[in-house]
Design a protein around this motif. Structure first.
Motif, short mmCIF file in Angstrom:
data_model
loop_
_atom_site.label_atom_id
_atom_site.label_comp_id
_atom_site.label_asym_id
_atom_site.label_seq_id
_atom_site.Cartn_x
_atom_site.Cartn_y
_atom_site.Cartn_z
N ILE A 265 0.83 -1.20 0.00
CA ILE A 265 0.00 0.00 0.00
C ILE A 265 0.87 1.25 0.00
N HIS A 267 1.52 5.41 0.23
CA HIS A 267 0.95 6.52 1.00
C HIS A 267 0.48 7.63 0.07
N TYR A 272 -8.76 5.25 -0.69
CA TYR A 272 -8.27 3.88 -0.86
C TYR A 272 -9.47 2.95 -0.86
N TRP A 290 -5.33 0.78 8.71
CA TRP A 290 -5.70 2.10 9.21
C TRP A 290 -4.51 2.75 9.94
N TYR A 292 -1.38 2.01 9.51
CA TYR A 292 -0.32 2.27 8.53
C TYR A 292 -0.58 3.58 7.77
N LEU A 293 -1.85 3.87 7.46
CA LEU A 293 -2.18 5.08 6.71
C LEU A 293 -2.22 6.34 7.57
N TYR A 299 -7.47 9.47 8.22
CA TYR A 299 -8.48 8.84 7.35
C TYR A 299 -9.67 8.35 8.17
#
Length: 868
Positions: A265, A267, A272, A290, A292-293, A299
């Motif tokens: 994934i 950034h 997404y 979640w 990780y983002l 988000y």
């Protein structure tokens, strides 16, 4: 009647489809009493019962259980429906607070409540005295004269009083004139002065106002004759947004076995969309994604899933879609999820009353500024022991678009026709129709050519290719030789074949047209599945699993018997004349598994919106080695008008509480006027005419009996909830439910039409197909409010005499809206692609005329003869 109302309003079923319930209603309402009557006659329980031949005296419990119990149950159910419908209307309108049409919606809401209250009161009064009389008789053993008389007077009045209510007698001009005459007559002056306001009719005020007449203020939307010309100016420079989509079949593996999320994934995207299949660690995976983002600060997360982790029942994990959108966009209302009717399509084992959710699809709809989007992830039918299940995959594909209803109400149209952009991604299970040797040889050759002509290195070029998915990067543009090599591989692909024949996903596309990467299935798990730079065919054979091992000799015998039986069946079939049918009936070599492009990403844009979306990169993630599939990802750039903010309160977003359970939607479809947008928008009223329908390609119209037009689309319509309430009021309101009459004029001041508000709120119209054919035909004429800022489309559908869909399509006239709102009359010929469930059936040609109307100040009651 009550149950139909409940299904329509509360459960949001398609109104047209509810007519199929009539046979069940008739069976219950006639069959059940008939059975009781036969039983009572056989038991000699009928006899003299004071003025009627009825269930005889002395059988009180029998009277109640065979008759009055059902009367009481019916009244309770009607009361329940009244409360649920009232709550549903109020709930939906509270979520959709607007200024535009607020008075009109009050008219419709009052009409619905008034009719239901009238019916409940009549139902109660009529049967109350019957129940009272019978109860007195049974309890005391005697007949009370006054109770008997009331029983005799009221029970026979039910049909007449219902006809009065639903026939709209209390709203007719004759009744209102009569009530006014009674109010003003000398004998009742004293009484009427207390029941009526000074210059009003009796039943427009006083204690009976809420019951018999609508006391809501009249609609006031006049522009004082001022022209709205030039008010609509389309956005020239739209805002660019980024979208990342990926699908991954996890093969039931736990999260630690999958690999590093940073390899999968990238950034920085605005949105997404992650689809997973055979997932046994869904909540853990979502948590990690979640985090990780950037978590809740960066988000918001939206989720939907079907399936189960109970492998003992034959499940292989969850089929799930997870959407991440920037927190700032969600909180501002720029990105939100509206209500949807049915997000699941179950396609697993047949459970008689339903299908198991071990196969199927699940979807979520969204509005991003002015753009509607829908995301589906699916897991379709796989091949099974010498049997190519392409036919089942075709059905799964069509059902995904037809059975999922990602709008608040089921209007009977496919999902890809009701949203600007639709994305279908997942383990679609389409296979390559060749041998493993041939497929892997062609893959090796294509990879060599791409490596040498594009990457010019033998190193980690597959990792470099996936890095093109980093936000802001463009996809690869291969040489003619490399592109041709990949086209040779994909010429063996079932999905490309059936899409080329318009069997499914007509007008859908893959990013770049087709995959230009190795097959995603079936790889050996872990390091054994490593393919290096894909140039060595022998290494590919070691990395891909190309053989299915039989469990024992018994299974092998069964497989051979099945293959022989299939051959016999095929020999009896009539010759097939299409490539698709040949592929469906092609035998598979038992025990052979062909490397295939099972994991795919498809997208669709409505006519007129194709230029607002651009696919960028489309690639296989070779670094995630935990499963026998490899993730497939795609990136997109799309344009939105960021002046428009349609959302309000967040709906179905998952808060950071660790549960990840989907909440009921609380989304707000806020008005362009008084809403939260930077631009307050332009309200316009259009006269829309569609006629001269002709099927220029295909034979789909041969059985056509009815043509239906919907304008505008529900996803383009901030007034969609108001229209629903007006449709309900019209359905049960009877005379007078049309509401206030409004006068409109065109650019020619002498061209004046008069429209009831209920008609103005009706965005669907139908007529007989024969009236729509040929030159200068009657066609379909509509007058409706809509907002040109949101892009205007009309849906068209043909039905046969049974009401079954023969074909449907969508026509765009957004390019004409600037001219129309500048006072021009636009006439043009539209060619509409017609299909069902993504299968193209032909082309429908029709003439379209659009005229903008402007409201006049007021309407004299004597001018109402020219109602449209």
């Amino acid at each position: 009647m009550a149950h139909n109302l409940y299904n329509w309003v509360v459960l949001k079923k398609d109104l047209a489809s509810l007519s199929s319930n009539l046979k069940y209603y008739m069976t219950v309402s006639i069959g059940l009493p008939f059975c009781f009557a036969v039983g009572l006659i056989a038991g000699d329980k009928l006899g003299f019962a004071s003025l009627w031949c009825w269930i005889e005296s002395g059988t009180g419990s029998l009277r109640f259980t065979t008759f009055y119990m059902f009367v009481v149950m019916a009244w309770i159910y009607n009361l329940f429906v009244f409360l649920r419908v009232s709550y549903a209307i109020r709930h939906r309108m509270q979520k959709n607070k607007r200024i535009t049409g607020s008075s009109a919606i009050a008219v419709a809401q009052n009409a619905v409540r008034r009719k239901m209250i009238q019916y409940l009161i009549i139902f109660f009064v009529i049967w109350f005295f019957g129940l009272l009389n019978r109860s007195i008789q049974d309890l005391s053993g005697d007949t009370v004269f006054w109770a008997l008389i009331l029983h005799v007077l009221f029970v026979p009045m039910q049909g007449f009083l219902n006809a009065v209510v639903y026939g709209g007698l209390f709203e007719t001009k004759l009744f209102l004139d009569f009530s006014e005459y009674v109010c003003n007559s000398p004998p009742v002056t004293f009484i009427s002065s207390r029941l009526c306001s000074k210059d009003s009719r009796c039943f427009k005020s006083g204690p009976f106002a809420s019951l018999l007449q609508n006391a809501a203020p009249s609609l006031n939307r006049s522009h004082d004759g001022r022209s709205m010309r030039g008010a609509y100016k389309p956005r020239v420079n739209k805002a660019s947004k980024s979208l990342f989509i990926s699908t991954y079949n996890l093969a039931e593996k736990p999260l630690p076995d999958l690999g590093d999320l940073s390899e999968w994934i990238p950034h920085g995207y605005d949105v997404y969309a992650i689809g997973v299949q055979e997932c046994m660690c869904l909540n853990e995976l979502r948590d990690e994604l979640w985090k990780y983002l950037g978590g809740h600060q960066s988000y918001r997360m939206f989720v939907a899933e079907i399936g189960s982790t109970n492998t003992a029942l034959g499940f292989h994990g969850m089929i799930a879609v997870t959407i991440f959108a920037r927190a700032a966009d969600v909180d501002s209302g720029a990105f939100f999820m509206p209500e949807s009717n049915a997000t699941e399509v179950k396609k697993g084992a047949d459970l008689i009353v339903t299908k198991a959710p071990n196969k199927g699809a699940v979807g979520l709809p969204f509005i991003y500024h002015d753009t509607s989007m829908a995301f589906f992830t699916g897991h379709f039918a796989a091949n099974s022991k010498g049997r190519n299940r392409l036919k089942h995959r075709l059905v799964d594909s069509r059902d995904t678009l037809t059975k999922a209803v990602l709008t608040a109400d089921d209007i009977g149209f496919d999902s890809h026709l009701t949203h600007h952009f639709v994305f279908v991604f997942g383990d679609l299970n389409f296979r390559c129709g060749s041998s493993p040797d041939n497929v892997l040889s062609l893959v090796s050759q294509a990879c060599k050519i791409e490596r040498d002509t594009y990457w010019r290195s033998a190193g980690d070029w597959t990792k470099q290719a996936y890095a093109l998915l980093d936000v802001g990067k463009e996809g690869k543009k291969l040489s003619e030789a490399a592109a041709g090599a990949w086209a040779s591989v994909l010429s063996l692909d079932e999905l490309q074949m059936v899409m080329g024949h318009n069997e499914i996903f007509s007008n859908f596309a893959e990013p770049g047209g087709l995959p230009q990467f190795p097959p995603s299935f079936r790889r050996k798990m872990g390091a054994e599945g490593g393919c290096g730079d894909y140039s060595d065919v022998r290494q590919l054979f070691e990395a891909f699993t190309t053989n299915v091992k039989e469990k024992n000799a018994k299974d092998d015998k069964k497989g051979k018997e099945f293959e022989e039986k299939e051959s016999e069946v095929r020999a009896d079939l009539a010759p097939r004349n299409t490539t698709v049918k040949q592929s469906i009936n092609a035998a598979l070599k038992l025990g052979e598994r062909i490397p295939s492009y099972t994991d795919r990403i498809l997208y669709h844009a409505l006519p007129g919106k194709e230029g607002d979306i651009s696919p960028l990169a489309y690639q296989l993630c070779d670094q995630m080695t935990g499963s026998d599939h490899r993730p497939v990802s795609g990136s997109f750039k799309f344009l939105v008008d960021d002046r428009i903010i349609r959302g309000g309160v967040v709906g179905n977003s998952v808060e950071d509480d660790g549960t990840h359970e989907t909440e009921s939607s609380r989304t707000l479809y806020s008005s362009m006027e008084g809403g939260r947008g930077k631009n307050q928008g332009t309200k316009c009223t259009f006269r829309f005419h569609a006629g001269d329908f002709q099927a220029t390609e295909g034979d789909f119209s041969q059985k056509a009996e009815e043509v239906i037009v919907v304008f505008p689309l529900p996803t383009e319509d901030p007034l969609v909830e108001e229209r629903r309430v007006h449709a309900l009021a019209k359905a049960i309101g009877g005379a007078g439910a049309g509401g206030k009459q409004v006068a409109f004029q065109t650019k020619n001041a002498t061209d004046i039409v008069y429209v009831e508000t209920a008609h103005l709120m009706n965005n669907e119209k139908k007529t007989a197909w024969k009236k729509c054919e040929g030159v200068h035909c009657e066609g379909i004429k509509m007058i409706s409010e809509c907002r040109p800022e949101l892009g205007v489309h009309a849906l068209i559908k043909l039905n046969d005499k049974k009401g079954d869909c023969l074909g449907q399509g969508v026509v765009s006239f957004g390019e004409y809206m600037t001219r129309v709102t500048n006072g021009e009359t636009c006439s043009f010929t539209a060619r509409v692609n017609i299909g069902v469930g993504g299968k193209r059936l032909g082309v429908l040609q029709c003439s379209i005329d659009i005229v903008e109307l402007w409201e006049m100040q007021s309407l004299n009651s004597e001018e109402a003869d020219n109602i449209v």
